[in-house]
Every structure is written in C-alpha cells, then in structure tokens.
Design a protein around this motif. Structure first.
Motif: not given
Length: 420
Positions: A128-134, A196-203, A208-214, A232-234
């Motif tokens: 889960t914590y990869g959402a924060l860049g960890a 699984m690395e998520f990138t692109g303008p859609g990020v 943050m809640d969406d990212r944590l779920t993903i 900036e959201i992070t």
C-alpha cells in the motif's frame, strides 16, 4: 543502464551506487510492521533465534487489527503475546483497542511511513505505501523477526512494469476500478515479482486515497510492490504529517521495463471482480441481475475517508434493500470519529447499515460478516478466493464503495452512476 524508482530506493538502502533486476541485496529498513496474526509467529522466531533486543524501538510497528476486539480465546492469546512483547521492548508504535486502525490505513494517516522509505510488513498488502513514493512489500513472519532484530532484509531486486496513466476518472469511478481494470488486463500473476510503477499525466488526477487503493492491490497482480511518483498531491499529504524528513526518487529516462501499458482513466467504468479471482473482472453493467445477501464497505483497500464519503453520497436519506446486510467499517479511529462528526454514521444506521469499530474482520473470513453456504457478498475488500469470507460455496464480488453502496439499495449488483 538506468534504474526504476523502486531500484533507486533499494540501491540507496543497500548503500550501492546502482542495482539491477535479479540482483540480491541486503537493504536497511526504515519500518518493520506486523499485526495480531503475523506478529506472534515473528515473536516466536525472534525468541528462537536468541535475539534479545530490537534494532530501533521507534521503527517497529505492531497493529492489532485482524481479530480486534478479540473474537475468541486464540485471538485474545495472540493479542496478549503482542502486548507483552511491545511492553518488553518498549515498542513506541503499538496500537491496541481504542487506538488501532486497519494497519495500512493507520500508518499513512499517522505519518509513520513516508516517501523514499524501505518498508517490510508481515502482511501481503504492505505494498500500500508505494502510493507515498516508498518501496514497501509484504514478507513472512521470519523476515519480520530478523528485521526487528537487525533492521535489515534481503531482497531480490525486482524488474518493473510501467503503467502510463492519462485522462481523468469519470463520476462514479475510483481508484478501485482502476486497479481492478488493470488486474483484469494482466491477470493475477501478470506482474509476478515485479514492481508496478504508475506514471503519466493521469497520476495528477488521482487522489491520495485512490493511489493507496491502487498500490494496496498490486499484490493481487502478483507484484512485489506498487509505486507512484512523488508529486504535489503526495507532498500536500506528507507535509505536516510525515514524522520524518522524506526523500524523493525519480526513475531514469532510460530505465528498463519488462512491459508498458497505457491506461486512459477517462475510458474506465465501474468494474466488478467476479468469484473466485480478482482477475475475473467485468463492467458493472454486465452484473445487473446478480442478487446479493451482504455488502461490506471497508478494509485496508477501501476504508478511508473518501470511501466513507462515496458510501454516504449514495446511502444517505435512503434505505437498504430488505434482506441485505450492510456492514460499514471505517479504517481508523480518526476516520470513525470524522464519520460521526459529519453525520455519516447516523445516516448509515438510518439507512439500515451496521457500523463497526476498525477491523479487518470480514475481509479474511474472520468475524463481523461471515457468509453462509450459497450467500453472495459485494465487498470493497481485495480478495475473492474460494471460501475467503466464509463457506466454500459462498461468493465474493469485489467492487468500489460506490458500487457496493448502490448494490445495498437494490439487493443486486448495481451501477452507482444510476443513483448519483
């Protein structure tokens, strides 16, 4: 050869200038995590190995969340063992009844995990914590025991898959639909031992809640970890919350990826994963005639404030379909309190739902929502294996909080866009 974001974090924690996929490294750990199910096993291994100290009492986290408040004598004994260990070694981040939350909702909320960290947890959804860049991954209890004692862990550096996100999510579609779509696309072993690395303008369009779920469900595609870039959201989430200074890493332009996928968020629809694997995904419109007996809204995947908001938006002022049991579980005590303050809890109860103290309970078929033979449940949890939530002939359909709430009103799997 360039490095991915994950590889850069691992190189830094191994004290190496660079690493490559398949390389074995011994990395320093920022955080070690366990819960009431996995920590007792780790404690037994810790003692068996003859350890008599922990590497850092401020970096070890024990969260009692699976069967807490205790459901039976065995659960009580496991929690007692955790309490005694936490007391013996003066573990600072020990969360018990009244303070605890579902671990993967609690640690980000508390600012315990942060960007650039190297984290292990004796729970598969530690990713889960990869959402924060960890870099964050699940391990076994033996690795947790060694991590508590030494502050180190061996890793095989993972290869990576890149997911380029574009567009924005339509109304009624959330991070849960994104990850279910991806798992349906690549399969439950499609990212086996890869990042699984998520990138692109859609990020930038994902909360943050969406990212944590993903990232939480990256393991359901077999991944070693999921990770988002720090933007900036992070930073807005971490600033004033993170207990430690954080470090940001970016993938090199020439980083090597095993596969690349482009996902247009604007084209996604509410998605449901049918039994008995998360990869068995279908658009919600294909599931219109599937009757249900139970709805669960909560878990480490979808028990955050945005999930409570999504459920409230659909349920308030309405009534749950007669014959459907609806269980709503806020992920932490802070979220529970906020639901009370906003009037969500009263609205849920008035609609005919039950609201629980934070627990993993029904997700793993533990308690607070066990299914009988032949029953069906729409759940915002992360797994729908045979017997996952009860009887082996019961069925679990994975979905977003919006789909789950809409289904609670109709008694069958329903499209939230029709009620929003």
């Amino acid at each position: 050869m360039g490095m991915t974001m994950t590889q850069k974090i691992l190189a830094a924690h191994a004290g190496l200038p660079s690493v490559k996929a398949g390389q074995l490294i011994n990395a320093s750990l920022d955080i070690v995590l366990g819960n009431d199910i996995t920590t007792p096993v780790a404690i037994n291994e810790f003692n068996k190995a003859g350890f008599d100290s922990v590497y850092d009492k401020g970096r070890i986290n024990i969260v009692l969340d699976h069967f807490v408040p205790n459901k039976d004598i065995k659960a009580a004994e496991q929690s007692k063992q955790c309490r005694e260990f936490a007391c013996q070694y003066d573990i600072e981040n020990f969360y018990d009844v009244g303070e605890m939350g579902i671990e993967h909702a609690l640690l980000p909320e508390k600012g315990i995990v942060t960007a650039g960290d190297c984290i292990i947890g004796a729970d598969s959804h530690t990713c889960t914590y990869g959402a924060l860049g960890a870099f964050s991954t699940g391990v076994g209890s033996t690795d947790m025991a060694a991590g508590m004692a030494t502050g180190k862990c061996w890793f095989k550096v993972p290869a990576a898959m890149k997911f380029i996100l574009t567009g924005t999510l339509p109304k009624g579609v959330s991070g849960k639909d994104v990850i279910l779509h991806i798992i349906g696309l690549i399969g439950v072993d499609g990212a086996l031992y890869q990042s699984m690395e998520f990138t692109g303008p859609g990020v930038a369009a994902l909360s943050m809640d969406d990212r944590l779920t993903i990232c939480n469900m990256a393991i359901e595609a077999g991944a070693k970890n999921g990770i988002f870039p720090v933007d900036e959201i992070t930073r807005a989430y971490l600033d004033g919350r993170s207990q430690r200074p954080y470090q940001t890493y970016e993938a090199d332009e020439d980083a090597v990826y095993a596969a690349t996928y482009e996902i247009n968020l604007s084209e996604l629809v509410p998605t449901v994963s049918y039994p008995h694997l998360p990869e068995n995904t279908h658009p919600v419109t294909d599931a219109a005639d599937i009757a249900i007996d139970q709805v669960v809204i909560g878990s480490c995947t979808n028990g955050r404030m945005a999930d409570m908001e999504a459920a409230y938006e659909i349920l308030h002022g309405k009534k749950v379909k007669k014959g459907v049991r609806v269980i709503i579980i806020p992920g932490t005590m802070a979220i529970y309190k906020e639901c009370i303050r906003r009037g969500y809890t009263e609205a849920f109860i008035d609609a005919g739902c039950v609201v629980s103290t934070p627990t993993c309970g029904p997700c793993l078929g533990g308690y607070m929502g066990i299914l009988a033979a032949g029953e069906r449940c729409v759940s915002t949890t992360n797994r729908n294996f045979v017997g996952r939530m009860g009887h082996v002939t019961s069925e679990v359909y994975l979905a977003s909080p919006a789909v789950a709430a809409a289904s609670a009103l109709t008694g069958k799997i329903s499209d939230p866009r029709e009620v929003l």
